[in-house]
Write a protein that holds these residues in place. Structure first.
Motif, mmCIF file in Angstrom:
data_model
loop_
_atom_site.group_PDB
_atom_site.id
_atom_site.type_symbol
_atom_site.label_atom_id
_atom_site.label_comp_id
_atom_site.label_asym_id
_atom_site.label_seq_id
_atom_site.Cartn_x
_atom_site.Cartn_y
_atom_site.Cartn_z
ATOM 1 N N ALA A 112 -30.023 -43.829 -37.860
ATOM 2 C CA ALA A 112 -31.177 -42.938 -37.975
ATOM 3 C C ALA A 112 -32.405 -43.559 -37.320
ATOM 4 C CB ALA A 112 -31.454 -42.632 -39.449
ATOM 5 N N ALA A 113 -32.553 -44.872 -37.442
ATOM 6 C CA ALA A 113 -33.703 -45.543 -36.832
ATOM 7 C C ALA A 113 -33.667 -45.431 -35.313
ATOM 8 C CB ALA A 113 -33.734 -47.011 -37.262
ATOM 9 N N ASP A 114 -32.471 -45.545 -34.734
ATOM 10 C CA ASP A 114 -32.345 -45.418 -33.279
ATOM 11 C C ASP A 114 -32.823 -44.042 -32.812
ATOM 12 O OD1 ASP A 114 -31.326 -47.968 -33.100
ATOM 13 O OD2 ASP A 114 -29.235 -47.341 -33.028
ATOM 14 N N LEU A 115 -32.399 -43.008 -33.536
ATOM 15 C CA LEU A 115 -32.811 -41.652 -33.170
ATOM 16 C C LEU A 115 -34.286 -41.451 -33.455
ATOM 17 C CD1 LEU A 115 -32.055 -38.883 -32.129
ATOM 18 C CD2 LEU A 115 -31.236 -38.289 -34.428
ATOM 19 N N PHE A 116 -34.782 -42.007 -34.556
ATOM 20 C CA PHE A 116 -36.189 -41.884 -34.930
ATOM 21 C C PHE A 116 -37.084 -42.493 -33.847
ATOM 22 C CE2 PHE A 116 -40.025 -43.409 -37.061
ATOM 23 C CZ PHE A 116 -40.416 -42.305 -37.798
ATOM 24 N N ARG A 117 -36.682 -43.653 -33.333
ATOM 25 C CA ARG A 117 -37.499 -44.314 -32.309
ATOM 26 C C ARG A 117 -37.534 -43.518 -31.001
ATOM 27 N NH1 ARG A 117 -34.377 -48.943 -34.211
ATOM 28 N NH2 ARG A 117 -35.636 -50.138 -35.702
ATOM 29 N N VAL A 118 -36.444 -42.839 -30.705
ATOM 30 C CA VAL A 118 -36.425 -42.002 -29.503
ATOM 31 C C VAL A 118 -37.365 -40.813 -29.678
ATOM 32 C CG1 VAL A 118 -34.990 -40.489 -28.091
ATOM 33 C CG2 VAL A 118 -34.104 -42.698 -28.815
ATOM 34 N N ARG A 119 -37.310 -40.192 -30.844
ATOM 35 C CA ARG A 119 -38.144 -39.020 -31.095
ATOM 36 C C ARG A 119 -39.605 -39.371 -31.350
ATOM 37 N NH1 ARG A 119 -34.394 -35.360 -35.244
ATOM 38 N NH2 ARG A 119 -32.635 -35.060 -33.803
ATOM 39 N N HIS A 120 -39.833 -40.564 -31.898
ATOM 40 C CA HIS A 120 -41.192 -40.965 -32.277
ATOM 41 C C HIS A 120 -41.463 -42.370 -31.752
ATOM 42 C CE1 HIS A 120 -41.086 -37.457 -34.892
ATOM 43 N NE2 HIS A 120 -39.953 -37.920 -35.394
ATOM 44 N N PRO A 121 -41.649 -42.513 -30.453
ATOM 45 C CA PRO A 121 -41.768 -43.849 -29.848
ATOM 46 C C PRO A 121 -42.989 -44.627 -30.307
ATOM 47 C CG PRO A 121 -42.256 -42.120 -28.250
ATOM 48 C CD PRO A 121 -41.686 -41.434 -29.445
ATOM 49 N N ASP A 122 -43.949 -43.971 -30.935
ATOM 50 C CA ASP A 122 -45.135 -44.673 -31.412
ATOM 51 C C ASP A 122 -44.943 -45.239 -32.815
ATOM 52 O OD1 ASP A 122 -46.493 -44.056 -29.073
ATOM 53 O OD2 ASP A 122 -47.214 -42.148 -29.870
ATOM 54 N N SER A 123 -43.761 -45.058 -33.396
ATOM 55 C CA SER A 123 -43.500 -45.509 -34.758
ATOM 56 C C SER A 123 -42.504 -46.661 -34.780
ATOM 57 C CB SER A 123 -42.962 -44.349 -35.607
ATOM 58 O OG SER A 123 -43.953 -43.350 -35.767
ATOM 59 N N VAL A 124 -42.513 -47.387 -35.879
ATOM 60 C CA VAL A 124 -41.652 -48.561 -36.050
ATOM 61 C C VAL A 124 -40.860 -48.396 -37.337
ATOM 62 C CG1 VAL A 124 -41.596 -51.054 -36.428
ATOM 63 C CG2 VAL A 124 -43.244 -50.072 -34.816
#
Length: 301
Positions: A112-124
């Motif tokens: 989920a983190a991998d997909l989250f980072r793609v969708r929200h590149p400004d988040s960690v």
């Protein structure tokens, strides 16, 4: 060109290596998944999976196809998500700290983190394992925003969210134990062995009673063995023949080794997994990440 059902069925099966769980995630029948994979194999001209009565594995051809298709699929999904965000004027920024217990929970969070980072590149996304020794300490200390763990957790300062998925329960036993030769065992059988448990003043008593009972359903006492503090200690004690331990059957995918056997408990309730968060609430970053985990998680059986 691949049909959507072919693409998703192949990629999810390559991840789950289980036709039933793949069917559940796609909300179709197991037969539909089998038919779709056979059709795809005819199209590519060779087997993508090796199947037998015990497990499903990718062939070399299947691994190559997975590695070729996965990045493109993720990119398409991310592009659609970015388009939705642009339309809504939403841009998520910030940090979400997530804890987990159980390697299978950790795998889901990383995916989920991998997909989250793609969708929200400004988040960690920061992911950390929560030790059995103090399962709620980091949340209470403000060190994690979300935690994926075994239920039940009934605490005044912590929210027990909805269930994410459930896993069959079993026993971890020494390879030479009489239980290892059985297709399944009963909760009543625990009275005839020694249960390796966990020792910590930070674990709620009701949680201990649920996973490491002192009596069988009929009231027979269950002999209590060594009280451990970390999961590797459980593996050592069981492999050395000291006793047995209750376990999620999914653990055999991560912890199988010589000297150990995993046996289903046919009359035990499944182990339910879900998220916890502080009763003070979730920040927007954590809430958005939680939505992505819901999107990826296997539905409850």
């Amino acid at each position: 060109m691949l049909e959507r059902i072919e693409l998703e069925a192949f990629l999810i099966l390559a991840e789950e290596l289980h036709f039933g769980r793949t069917a559940e995630r796609l909300h179709v029948t197991t037969g539909r998944i089998s038919q779709t994979i056979r059709k795809l194999e005819r199209r590519v001209g060779g087997p993508l999976f090796e199947r037998n009565s015990r497990k499903v594995t990718l062939t070399a051809l299947g691994e190559h196809l997975r590695d070729d298709l996965r990045p493109a699929y993720d990119q398409i999904a991310a592009g659609l998500a970015q388009a939705v965000e642009t339309t809504r004027g939403v841009r998520i920024k910030g940090v979400v700290r997530v804890g987990f217990s159980g390697a299978w929970c950790g795998n889901l969070l990383v995916k989920a983190a991998d997909l989250f980072r793609v969708r929200h590149p400004d988040s960690v996304v920061e992911i950390q394992e929560i030790q059995l020794l103090d399962p709620l300490g980091r949340m209470r200390a403000g060190e994690v925003d979300l935690q994926l763990t075994e239920f039940p957790i009934v605490e005044p300062d912590i929210v027990q969210g909805p269930l994410m998925f459930a896993e069959p329960r079993g026993l971890l036993v020494p390879a030479g134990h009489p239980f290892a030769a059985k297709d399944s065992v009963s909760m009543e059988d625990l009275a005839d062995t020694t249960l390796v448990t966990i020792a910590s003043e930070h674990i709620p008593e009701y949680w201990m009673d649920y996973y490491f009972p002192r009596r069988t359903p009929s009231g027979r006492p269950i002999p209590q063995g060594p009280a451990t503090r970390f999961w590797p200690e459980v593996l050592v004690h069981v492999s050395m023949g000291v006793g047995v331990s209750t376990v999620a059957m999914r653990a055999q995918d991560f912890h199988s080794r010589p000297g150990l056997a995993f046996v289903p408990l046919h009359d035990a309730p499944p182990i339910d997994y879900g998220f916890l968060w502080p009763r003070t609430g979730l920040n927007p970053v954590a809430s958005t990440y939680l939505d992505i985990v819901h999107e990826l998680a296997t539905p409850i059986r």
